[in-house]
Design a protein around this motif. Sequence first.
Motif, short mmCIF file in Angstrom:
data_model
loop_
_atom_site.label_atom_id
_atom_site.label_comp_id
_atom_site.label_asym_id
_atom_site.label_seq_id
_atom_site.Cartn_x
_atom_site.Cartn_y
_atom_site.Cartn_z
N GLY A 330 0.80 -1.21 0.00
CA GLY A 330 0.00 0.00 0.00
C GLY A 330 0.83 1.27 0.00
N THR A 331 2.16 1.13 -0.07
CA THR A 331 3.04 2.29 -0.03
C THR A 331 4.04 2.24 -1.19
N TRP A 332 4.72 3.40 -1.40
CA TRP A 332 5.78 3.44 -2.40
C TRP A 332 6.87 4.41 -1.95
N LEU A 333 8.05 4.27 -2.58
CA LEU A 333 9.20 5.10 -2.26
C LEU A 333 9.50 6.07 -3.39
N THR A 334 10.02 7.24 -3.03
CA THR A 334 10.67 8.14 -3.97
C THR A 334 11.98 8.59 -3.35
N TYR A 335 12.88 9.10 -4.18
CA TYR A 335 14.18 9.54 -3.67
C TYR A 335 14.49 10.93 -4.20
N ASP A 336 14.78 11.83 -3.30
CA ASP A 336 15.18 13.19 -3.64
C ASP A 336 16.70 13.21 -3.76
N GLU A 337 17.20 13.15 -5.00
CA GLU A 337 18.65 13.07 -5.19
C GLU A 337 19.35 14.35 -4.77
N GLU A 338 18.73 15.49 -4.97
CA GLU A 338 19.36 16.76 -4.59
C GLU A 338 19.51 16.85 -3.08
N GLY A 339 18.48 16.43 -2.36
CA GLY A 339 18.53 16.49 -0.90
C GLY A 339 19.03 15.22 -0.24
N GLY A 340 19.21 14.13 -1.04
CA GLY A 340 19.68 12.87 -0.50
C GLY A 340 18.72 12.26 0.51
N THR A 341 17.41 12.30 0.21
CA THR A 341 16.41 11.84 1.17
C THR A 341 15.49 10.81 0.53
N LEU A 342 15.25 9.72 1.26
CA LEU A 342 14.32 8.68 0.84
C LEU A 342 12.97 8.95 1.50
N HIS A 343 11.89 8.92 0.69
CA HIS A 343 10.54 9.20 1.19
C HIS A 343 9.64 7.99 0.96
N ARG A 344 8.69 7.79 1.88
CA ARG A 344 7.67 6.76 1.70
C ARG A 344 6.29 7.41 1.73
N TRP A 345 5.40 6.95 0.82
CA TRP A 345 4.11 7.57 0.61
C TRP A 345 3.00 6.52 0.56
N SER A 346 1.78 6.98 0.75
CA SER A 346 0.59 6.20 0.43
C SER A 346 -0.43 7.14 -0.19
N ALA A 347 -1.47 6.59 -0.79
CA ALA A 347 -2.54 7.42 -1.34
C ALA A 347 -3.44 7.88 -0.20
#
Length: 350
Positions: A330-347
């Motif tokens: 039920g979740t997914w990841l994105t990665y902010d390469e400029e900030g070096g941060t891994l994020h997890r999201w849901s709808a």
Amino acid sequence: MSVSVRPVRARPLDSVPLSGAASLVRGAALEIRRDAPHRALLLHGDDLEVHDLEDLFAGESAPSAVFPMPWPDWGRGGASVSPDGTFAVFSGQRAVRAVDTDGTTLWEHRHTCWGSPLGHPHTGDERQVCNGYEHGSCRVSDDGRFVWAHVLAPGQEYEEVWSVLDARDGRELARLPLDDSSASGSHHLSHPDGVHMGLCIGMGQDGILLYWARWDGERPTLWGLDGTLDRILMDVPPAHGGFLTVEHYGADLRLHALDGTVLAEQDAYTWDYGGGFVDAGTLIAGTGVVHPEEEGVRHWLLDAATLEVRGPVAYPSGAVGGPARPLGDGTWLTYDEEGGTLHRWSAAEG
């Protein structure tokens, strides 16, 4: 063709600073197994660091295990970690090698060198690194019993094979011929049914081959995706049979049964390579990362059974610059390469 749909709001769940972790959303560094924690396999210098994804988001920066790279100058082919985390298997130019956490070689399966030209001399050095970028790949099965390895068969002729190795000692149990392949690289994907293994082989301008195999208790059975050289294996659903592919140049997404039968198709946009199953009922797919003809990077949620587009994902911080990596829960990841941060999201609901 495009469709008019309403945006779906993304709800932020977790984030963690994690420099150099783009491979978790862009490559095979996130290892997802049936009934096991999601693991991040991150290269740090000459070591492969293994992290439990939940531990990372909880603030635990120390890896659960560290495996020294057997060939520090070789960064292709990837690695796979056993379900119990006690050993890692690496795909090299001349061998598939299993090592424990202190770097001790548990076993090695030698094969013909992927380096070019074919039959070139070796100096006998232990680096085992030659010219060329072509490579195979490997994957430990979800039950920990086997290692599936895409390699060149030993011998003087060019012969690509899919070998099934005993995970305890590296002994070859079976060898499946891949007569049509001339690989640039490959990746494995294990099916959550615990029985099937997928292999996707990229051949550069010559196209893509996609195979599935299963172990019936005594021997493997192999079949390919018939009549096509242009489909990339993206993901498998978390709870039922089938798999998702994207056309080599992004022309469409297709949902297949395990025998290759097309169950649904979506060609509303030029699709990127990243994406897959958010859960059993929902897919996420991207546009604009690989194919800039689509205006801007966008993520889209789709129905997992029909591939009908539900809507673009609306992030609270605005645009997201890279692909999305779904986790099947039920979740997914994105990665902010400029900030070096891994994020997890849901709808977001409603």
